[in-house]
Design a protein around this motif. Sequence first.
Motif, mmCIF file in Angstrom:
data_model
loop_
_atom_site.group_PDB
_atom_site.id
_atom_site.type_symbol
_atom_site.label_atom_id
_atom_site.label_comp_id
_atom_site.label_asym_id
_atom_site.label_seq_id
_atom_site.Cartn_x
_atom_site.Cartn_y
_atom_site.Cartn_z
ATOM 1 N N UNK A 18 0.823 -1.210 0.000
ATOM 2 C CA UNK A 18 0.000 0.000 0.000
ATOM 3 C C UNK A 18 0.856 1.260 0.000
ATOM 4 N N UNK A 19 0.274 2.355 -0.514
ATOM 5 C CA UNK A 19 0.993 3.627 -0.555
ATOM 6 C C UNK A 19 1.150 4.228 0.836
ATOM 7 N N UNK A 20 0.173 4.008 1.716
ATOM 8 C CA UNK A 20 0.228 4.503 3.088
ATOM 9 C C UNK A 20 1.359 3.789 3.821
ATOM 10 N N UNK A 21 2.368 4.513 4.340
ATOM 11 C CA UNK A 21 3.512 3.837 4.969
ATOM 12 C C UNK A 21 3.140 3.003 6.200
ATOM 13 N N UNK A 22 2.138 3.440 6.956
ATOM 14 C CA UNK A 22 1.734 2.663 8.128
ATOM 15 C C UNK A 22 1.045 1.373 7.693
#
Length: 267
Positions: A18-22
Amino acid sequence: MSARGASPAAKGSGRGIPADPVRALQHTLYRAAKADPGRRFHALADKVCRRDVLQRAWVMVRANNGAPGIDRTTLAQVGQYGVTRLLGELATGLREGRYCPLPARRVLIPKPGSPDGAQRPLSIPTVRDRIVQSAVKIVLEPVFEADMLPCSFGFRPGRSVHDALQVLIDECWRGCRWVVETDIADCFSAIPQAKLMQAVQERVCDQGVLRLLRAMLRAGVLEERLEQLSGLGREPTMFMTMQHSTRRRRLRPMRRALARHRAGDGE
């Protein structure tokens, strides 16, 4: 309708990471745990104190809009103090091993559906502690989600009682006629801390995270009691009594899911 097998927090965007690092972190941890059921994770403490993880934890705490803990610090006061400043202090305290959780504030609230007006205890950690608990949950949850069974629905991300009910409906259409319902009295207080930590250590060997979890479990609660000092002509007085408890609010769902998973394995 079928329940989803993997945690939404651990799933990717359909094209990989996913693009979201978390979410990417959770995705990586979930896939690593799923690929090797015997793996013990040794490098997790640095992820708990990551600024993006703590920021996501703050968003979760703020969205829950909870009451203040024993320090009486509200969410509004945190905003005035400075969220970035607070998260920086927490990150530094976690990295240097100086973070120490405070006892939770215990209050009694009405028990839903109780005809006799019974009450149940609610433990309210401080805002700072809720942020750290949420950060720990963000990091640990995908690791243990990888071990959960498809038939498990309680206290898991992306699953609800409605999903479990749909399974019962589907089974009824297939000819099943019996449903067995059980409950564990005072579940969270009944979970043995030693056995809980043993279960965690089967997957986690990072000593920094284990020390943090033990500190949270041992922080205890301060119970508020209003008592009238009769005959002395004095106003009601609030007493604070210290107790030990496994009820750490933000980690509670994950702990119960893990305990139920172990119980289902015959532990």
